[in-house]
Design an enzyme around this catalytic site. Sequence first.
Site, mmCIF file in Angstrom:
data_model
loop_
_atom_site.group_PDB
_atom_site.id
_atom_site.type_symbol
_atom_site.label_atom_id
_atom_site.label_comp_id
_atom_site.label_asym_id
_atom_site.label_seq_id
_atom_site.Cartn_x
_atom_site.Cartn_y
_atom_site.Cartn_z
ATOM 1 N N LYS A 95 0.932 -1.241 0.021
ATOM 2 C CA LYS A 95 -0.061 -0.029 0.028
ATOM 3 C C LYS A 95 0.867 1.279 0.004
ATOM 4 O O LYS A 95 1.888 1.300 0.645
ATOM 5 C CB LYS A 95 -0.996 -0.037 1.241
ATOM 6 C CG LYS A 95 -1.862 1.033 1.445
ATOM 7 C CD LYS A 95 -2.937 0.875 2.463
ATOM 8 C CE LYS A 95 -3.936 1.928 2.734
ATOM 9 N NZ LYS A 95 -5.004 1.684 3.937
ATOM 10 N N SER A 106 -9.778 1.795 3.030
ATOM 11 C CA SER A 106 -8.785 2.541 2.019
ATOM 12 C C SER A 106 -7.613 1.814 1.407
ATOM 13 O O SER A 106 -7.270 2.214 0.487
ATOM 14 C CB SER A 106 -8.333 3.639 3.144
ATOM 15 O OG SER A 106 -7.178 2.811 3.977
ATOM 16 N N SER A 150 -10.023 -0.611 7.445
ATOM 17 C CA SER A 150 -9.542 -0.334 5.960
ATOM 18 C C SER A 150 -8.997 -1.573 5.210
ATOM 19 O O SER A 150 -8.615 -1.358 3.996
ATOM 20 C CB SER A 150 -8.442 0.793 5.846
ATOM 21 O OG SER A 150 -8.929 1.924 6.106
#
Lengths: 486, 98
Positions: free
Chosen positions: A73, A150, A174
């Site tokens: 990420k 997210s 997330s």
Amino acid sequence: MNYLDLTIKEMHEALVKKEITPLELAKEAIKRAKADTNNAFETILEDKAIEIASELTEPEENNLFWGIPFGIKDNFSTKNILTTGSSEILKDYIPVFNATVVEKLLNAHAVPIAKTCLDELAMGGTGTTGHKGITYNPYDPKHERLVGGSSCGSAAMVSAGIAPFALGSDTGDSVRKPASFAGLVGFKPTWGRISRFGLFPFAPSLDHVAYFTRSVEDAAFALSLLAGRDLHDATSSNKKVDDYISNINDTIKGKRIAILKEVIDSIRDEKVLTIFNNTVEKLKENGAIVENVSFDLKLLEACYPTYMVISCAEATSNNANLDGIKFGPRYGGDTYQEVMCNARTKGFCELIRRRFIIGSFSLMRENQEDLFLRAQKARRLIVNRTNEILNNYDFIYIPAAPNIAPKFTDSSDKLSTNYLIADNILVLGNFAGLPSITLPIGLIENMPIGGNLMGRKFEEKELFKIAKNIEDGTGLYNLSSRKLVK
Amino acid sequence: MKAITKEVLKDAASRLMFDMSDEQYDTLEKEFEIIIKQMKLIGEIPDVDNVEPMTFPFDVTTDFLREDEVTEPLTKSDALKNAKDVLDGQIKLPKVVG
């Protein structure tokens, strides 16, 4: 099935037998990443991946991550590699060090394939607010449904078969919510179990390193690699790292499981409930004691506003360093204040700026008592009740979401009073810092839905065991790859 | 607690060193209405004001102190690497004093 579609464990076995090489895996992963249609990536690390994979010639039998392709990420610092947080204000930021988890994966000779998109600075839940736009759900070729956020890019990457493992971060849900929408295992450990050094902080009292895998067992292998004390992170725990693997297939007979009544009551989709209840029946057949437990409706309704106030307040102060001076683009200005103001106005999306104001307002002296401190007190009551339940039960088990991935037209990042308890319940795991895992439990109209388990702090070993039992019962091991093959 | 008006929100934004459009302030005003209402409801939960605020999920005591050894964690060139305007080894900004 291509070797890249296997789980980490299966891929490792093929690597050890030299049926496939790390370079072949990396090349296939890069090929698929370049053909990605879901907007999963900030940066594809083609040269780096090929360079690392080329040097891996002698398989390491006892190192599960040797030669395994993975995603990161883009809020994890990667040395000399662009790290944007999917934000314009960091669009050309190149860190000078690696996050501890990235360092651990590289030291284990795993092969980084790409940096993945996120909701800007990890502050969103839809996968729509990153500076590169919307990330789509690989289960929905029409691109009508979100993958969730997210950690949207990491979820899309693993779900689309580009890697068997991707790092994410989880402050509210997330990783565990997108895992439900993308047919994946999504896991976050106890707060402090994995070092957060090098992860861009959002709300440090709630932030966790988390990740996606294709099986429960892979999630256990990954924790074995990533857990442990880190001198760079004072909040990382000194507690001994358990053996998460050896007993993963043990019986669950006599284990006590609490199902939260109010969460179930708030779910309108009967199909979700049927799928969930099927897994409950299996758990009972396998000897678990499953009971409905009432949490406290008022406390559950308090979860969302409590999360908003605490996370926004922490985020406001954590991101004060993003001033466009030490890093970030310069847009000019006659004074240093103007330089900062221009950088921050152009650098943050609207959602982020609204959230910063909510946080800042909550922290103002005259508002603190009614907002920030009250939220922190509500958090204590919520955590006390959660732990009270976990004194009587080994696990809390709930659907990970009230529905399959929603359509973009039905979702919004604006606050509203119209939300379901079941949509914001995974945050219990962040409030209390508990280990928590989402795994696929069924499909509705070819879209996956997950179940979520929470356990007592530092009892990840037990959590993997019960999750593996559910996975064995549903047979949805490596679900996303089978979708691709079909 | 301070009453929410557009001026209050604009002041908060300017302290945070950014600006927003009028339309965005309107959205924010609506969001605040919701948050304030919900936080009032939280205020009615029995005992909420009888507990200590929770700042971390559980108590963590770190009693470890590293050795006080001199190291260079970040070189000057690394520290300046991401700054857009650098002059003589320092980050350049508009003049503060004329």
